[in-house]
Design a protein around this motif. Sequence first.
Motif, mmCIF file in Angstrom:
data_model
loop_
_atom_site.group_PDB
_atom_site.id
_atom_site.type_symbol
_atom_site.label_atom_id
_atom_site.label_comp_id
_atom_site.label_asym_id
_atom_site.label_seq_id
_atom_site.Cartn_x
_atom_site.Cartn_y
_atom_site.Cartn_z
ATOM 1 N N UNK A 1 0.838 -1.197 0.000
ATOM 2 C CA UNK A 1 0.000 0.000 0.000
ATOM 3 C C UNK A 1 0.876 1.252 0.000
ATOM 4 N N UNK A 2 0.471 2.203 -0.783
ATOM 5 C CA UNK A 2 1.203 3.471 -0.864
ATOM 6 C C UNK A 2 0.962 4.305 0.396
ATOM 7 N N UNK A 3 2.014 4.848 0.954
ATOM 8 C CA UNK A 3 1.855 5.775 2.085
ATOM 9 C C UNK A 3 2.223 7.169 1.623
ATOM 10 N N UNK A 4 1.451 8.132 2.047
ATOM 11 C CA UNK A 4 1.693 9.515 1.645
ATOM 12 C C UNK A 4 2.642 10.157 2.652
ATOM 13 N N UNK A 5 3.784 10.686 2.181
ATOM 14 C CA UNK A 5 4.756 11.237 3.126
ATOM 15 C C UNK A 5 4.266 12.535 3.759
ATOM 16 N N UNK A 6 4.667 12.759 4.994
ATOM 17 C CA UNK A 6 4.325 13.979 5.717
ATOM 18 C C UNK A 6 5.627 14.705 6.028
ATOM 19 N N UNK A 7 5.804 15.885 5.451
ATOM 20 C CA UNK A 7 7.051 16.615 5.621
ATOM 21 C C UNK A 7 6.917 17.639 6.724
ATOM 22 N N UNK A 8 7.955 17.762 7.521
ATOM 23 C CA UNK A 8 7.931 18.774 8.566
ATOM 24 C C UNK A 8 8.754 19.972 8.129
ATOM 25 N N UNK A 9 8.150 21.152 8.196
ATOM 26 C CA UNK A 9 8.846 22.403 7.878
ATOM 27 C C UNK A 9 8.678 23.295 9.091
ATOM 28 N N UNK A 10 9.678 23.362 9.909
ATOM 29 C CA UNK A 10 9.553 24.104 11.166
ATOM 30 C C UNK A 10 8.446 23.494 12.004
ATOM 31 N N UNK A 11 7.464 24.310 12.389
ATOM 32 C CA UNK A 11 6.362 23.811 13.210
ATOM 33 C C UNK A 11 5.157 23.418 12.357
ATOM 34 N N UNK A 12 5.358 23.359 11.056
ATOM 35 C CA UNK A 12 4.251 22.996 10.178
ATOM 36 C C UNK A 12 4.479 21.631 9.557
ATOM 37 N N UNK A 13 3.387 20.960 9.221
ATOM 38 C CA UNK A 13 3.476 19.705 8.480
ATOM 39 C C UNK A 13 2.878 19.921 7.099
ATOM 40 N N UNK A 14 3.506 19.336 6.107
ATOM 41 C CA UNK A 14 3.023 19.490 4.740
ATOM 42 C C UNK A 14 2.743 18.120 4.137
ATOM 43 N N UNK A 15 1.526 17.960 3.648
ATOM 44 C CA UNK A 15 1.132 16.710 3.013
ATOM 45 C C UNK A 15 0.781 17.023 1.559
ATOM 46 N N UNK A 16 1.450 16.381 0.625
ATOM 47 C CA UNK A 16 1.127 16.573 -0.789
ATOM 48 C C UNK A 16 0.422 15.324 -1.286
ATOM 49 N N UNK A 17 -0.827 15.484 -1.688
ATOM 50 C CA UNK A 17 -1.572 14.319 -2.162
ATOM 51 C C UNK A 17 -1.441 14.230 -3.678
ATOM 52 N N UNK A 18 -0.797 13.156 -4.130
ATOM 53 C CA UNK A 18 -0.549 13.014 -5.576
ATOM 54 C C UNK A 18 -1.239 11.802 -6.144
#
Lengths: 129, 129
Positions: A1-18
Amino acid sequence: MQRIPILQIGKLLLVTIQVDLMDQTALALQDDLANKIQRSGATGVLIDISALEMVDSFIGRMLASISGIASVLGASSVVVGMQPAVAITLVELGLSLDGVRTALNVDRGMALLRQATEGQSDDNESDGQ
Amino acid sequence: MQRIPILQIGKLLLVTIQVDLMDQTALALQDDLANKIQRSGATGVLIDISALEMVDSFIGRMLASISGIASVLGASSVVVGMQPAVAITLVELGLSLDGVRTALNVDRGMALLRQATEGQSDDNESDGQ
């Protein structure tokens, strides 16, 4: 199963749904995100959907659910990068994305999250277990 | 064909690679990225490969080629988020990712790019190993 990566940028999290979100992937994302918010103490979550050419009611519910989870864990969330055609279709279909904040792009989403964080009472650092 | 989104965060561009890169997708990414650097005047490019469970020589070449293109257009680039198993395999296979700078995660990659931008004239990184 594909997992969507969660990136941390300082105190924020960024999720890119592709990828196309299946039930399993969506559930795993909610799980991963909740864990990551808890571990990182992030105050904001950005969900980028610029790669999605269609947002149906399933994805709408998933976005609302992610926003809800983030909110319960003390993080604000913003959906960014919606394509114009997607926005038009959403309105035509009457899908309102209740409880989901949106911004044009990542930069504006970050500005919105900063505002939201500053607007909170300053010192509510929850001591994550 | 799947297109990989390129997110702009201030003067940086962020590319998250989640899908298997086919020739077409890789070429489209190079094209999109070159255009986006040119339009946005970005000074740095972050390529997140945390979702990749394998980096073969094709992906290695693609990363090197993207770094080269960014460099010619005046932007530094850093590959971030490599999984430990991928790093081990790369070394075992003798793939050295020539000309590609790496960092542990997005935050460190951003710090590296800021350094690179500030010390534009001198191109020395202290990567003690």
